[in-house]
Write a protein that holds these residues in place. Sequence first.
Motif, PDB file in Angstrom:
ATOM      1  N   ALA A 193      13.869 164.956  52.022  1.00 19.86           N
ATOM      2  CA  ALA A 193      14.401 163.664  52.454  1.00 19.86           C
ATOM      3  C   ALA A 193      13.709 162.512  51.741  1.00 19.86           C
ATOM      4  CB  ALA A 193      14.244 163.515  53.963  1.00 19.86           C
ATOM      5  N   ASP A 194      14.512 161.575  51.238  1.00 18.21           N
ATOM      6  CA  ASP A 194      13.988 160.330  50.682  1.00 18.21           C
ATOM      7  C   ASP A 194      13.946 159.236  51.742  1.00 18.21           C
ATOM      8  OD1 ASP A 194      13.915 161.271  47.925  1.00 18.21           O
ATOM      9  OD2 ASP A 194      16.098 161.166  47.992  1.00 18.21           O
ATOM     10  N   ARG A 195      14.837 159.381  52.702  1.00 16.06           N
ATOM     11  CA  ARG A 195      15.030 158.324  53.701  1.00 16.06           C
ATOM     12  C   ARG A 195      15.479 158.974  54.998  1.00 16.06           C
ATOM     13  NH1 ARG A 195      19.659 153.768  52.456  1.00 16.06           N
ATOM     14  NH2 ARG A 195      19.407 152.445  54.293  1.00 16.06           N
ATOM     15  N   ILE A 196      14.860 158.609  56.117  1.00 20.32           N
ATOM     16  CA  ILE A 196      15.236 159.159  57.418  1.00 20.32           C
ATOM     17  C   ILE A 196      15.563 158.011  58.354  1.00 20.32           C
ATOM     18  CG2 ILE A 196      14.582 160.598  59.377  1.00 20.32           C
ATOM     19  CD1 ILE A 196      12.620 162.051  57.597  1.00 20.32           C
ATOM     20  N   LEU A 197      16.753 158.075  58.951  1.00 16.53           N
ATOM     21  CA  LEU A 197      17.181 157.074  59.920  1.00 16.53           C
ATOM     22  C   LEU A 197      17.114 157.682  61.315  1.00 16.53           C
ATOM     23  CD1 LEU A 197      18.372 155.992  57.217  1.00 16.53           C
ATOM     24  CD2 LEU A 197      20.333 155.194  58.526  1.00 16.53           C
ATOM     25  N   ARG A 218      18.586 161.361  49.268  1.00 19.71           N
ATOM     26  CA  ARG A 218      18.752 162.359  50.323  1.00 19.71           C
ATOM     27  C   ARG A 218      18.432 161.665  51.647  1.00 19.71           C
ATOM     28  NH1 ARG A 218      16.245 165.155  46.115  1.00 19.71           N
ATOM     29  NH2 ARG A 218      17.419 166.958  45.337  1.00 19.71           N
ATOM     30  N   VAL A 219      19.471 161.415  52.409  1.00 19.51           N
ATOM     31  CA  VAL A 219      19.332 160.642  53.640  1.00 19.51           C
ATOM     32  C   VAL A 219      19.523 161.562  54.847  1.00 19.51           C
ATOM     33  CG1 VAL A 219      20.183 158.668  54.970  1.00 19.51           C
ATOM     34  CG2 VAL A 219      20.254 158.614  52.464  1.00 19.51           C
ATOM     35  N   ARG A 223      11.397 167.922  57.408  1.00 21.90           N
ATOM     36  CA  ARG A 223      12.513 167.281  56.719  1.00 21.90           C
ATOM     37  C   ARG A 223      12.132 166.835  55.312  1.00 21.90           C
ATOM     38  NH1 ARG A 223      14.376 163.779  62.067  1.00 21.90           N
ATOM     39  NH2 ARG A 223      15.077 165.597  63.283  1.00 21.90           N
ATOM     40  N   VAL A 224      10.884 166.456  55.142  1.00 20.46           N
ATOM     41  CA  VAL A 224      10.427 166.062  53.815  1.00 20.46           C
ATOM     42  C   VAL A 224      10.209 167.290  52.931  1.00 20.46           C
ATOM     43  CG1 VAL A 224       8.548 164.979  52.521  1.00 20.46           C
ATOM     44  CG2 VAL A 224       9.405 163.903  54.612  1.00 20.46           C
TER      45      VAL A 224
END
Length: 579
Positions: free
Chosen positions: A330-334, A117-118, A324-325
């Motif tokens: 979310a596994d990854r946030i850019l 989940r990005v 977001r978590v």
Amino acid sequence: MQFPAEFLGEKLASVLATYGFGSPLPELLIEPCADPRFGDLQSNAALILGKRHGREPRMLAAELAASVGATEWSLPPEVAGPGFLNFRLKPDRCVSAFFSLIGDSRLGIEEAKEPQRVVVDFSSPNIAKEMHVGHLRSTILGECLARVYRFLGHRVTTVNHLGDWGTQFGMVLLGFKRHGEEARLEERPLEYLEELYQQIQSAAKENPAIREEAKAELWKLQNGDPENLALWRRFIAASQVELSRLYEELGVHFDFTMGESAYRDQLPSVVRDLQASGIAQPSQGAVCVFFPDDPELQDKPFLIQKSDGAYLYATTDLAALRFRVEEWKADRILYITDGRQRLHFQQLAATAKRWGLPVRIEHVWFGSILGEDKKPLKTREGKPIKLRELLAEALRRAYAILAEKRPDLPEERKVRIARAVGLGALKYADLSQNRNLDYVFRWEKLLSFEGNTAPYLLNAYVRIRAILRKADASGISAAHGPLREPTELRLVKLLLDFCPTLERVESESRPHFLCTYLYEVARAFHRFYESCPVLQPGPHPGTESVGSQRAARLALCQGTAATLGTGLDLLGIERLEEM
């Protein structure tokens, strides 16, 4: 399907394991050879691991080459230079793999077996200010990365984190109450609100009392004053309409638009939680997160609440991160921003780790767009160039070029093609750069039909589509057949490198890898087309028939068009059928 780079990477990793080289192995065990004269794929593993483990790299490379040997995809690897392993792929195996991809809409690329989940946070302009040229990089970089991650099978959520709750609103509110014009707010809200802000800011420099009035308006807003809240909501709504027009023109879409204000009620609990867990501590009346165990951040505290009780950008980002978590899992946030914010996101990631949030945070930062003077691109008056003006200029210049080259085109088609070429050129000029570097903006270069540009790629795609249409009209269909010429094989091998290229874009968040790859594909196609006639091929020794050779070359055209078209889609550049 498994592509040669993936297969050889796994083969080499298994050999390295027998030598006792466990984790961590180099991230990229196999990559394209810089010069095809020396091979198709290359590995620098012996250089890295030799240095790390006290082994002479070239001797280690020779041992690894002998252990790898010939495979179903490759001849025995060759040792080159100080310790590179060069692999030459077997032509027949490559041709066979290429034909298995024809007709597959995903070009043999499988979706991620363990999708993440990005969350991609990008663009993020301030309300009440016009977007300028600096916003272009974040906007198109974020959109491109989101498209690539989705294509590879990840669950992507895009979010536009608007600056809609900052100190500028005190000045904007005061300015509108003093000089407000309803018609101008409706016509060009961002331009007008920025003008009001600049008027009050300038006046406040001369008269401190005005600054205090603006602070009072901000205090009223933040404490729920009905009049100021109503005005603020109007400013937000009007601004978003104008922003939406810009995003629509750029082909950029967000799953969520959530400004700083969305988290304002959560800020007190963020500070309380961090203090209760011992992560944040009082300091001279303020509240900070300290990093005593991090050598890079030991003397750089993360300020999350000022001594007057006010919250900061950092506090809002922490609240958004927690949301977001917890809500989006979310596994990854850019975070896509310019390089000036590197310290902020380093502190944010370190705080999240101490807070126990199970998420990988990546700051995808970029450099500046420079003018011919090698300084940040500005107008002649020294002001940042407005994004809407930049887009309009791109369309104007593209239209002028098209009008000269294709005066025969109907006006409607001329406008549509000019839009695709102009915006595509603007996007590609940015995405094709290593994002960490500044680059000089030159209209003549980005709109050129020669070199590594969007017009060059679009022209290649258009040419191939025209060939395929002619073939279809003649009743010729693509099929298996002989592909033996050097330019044919070079193109086949490049097309098999699409999946590894996208995986590299994903792992490093660098779209310029995709741009460079597509440029090489387009160049290889032109060389193939110049040396190997497609619709009217001549006799070739050893081929079964002219017809089978023609069908095979059409298949090569079809595969190239599919790869270029998919690549353009991922870059956010509109495909064209004519130019």
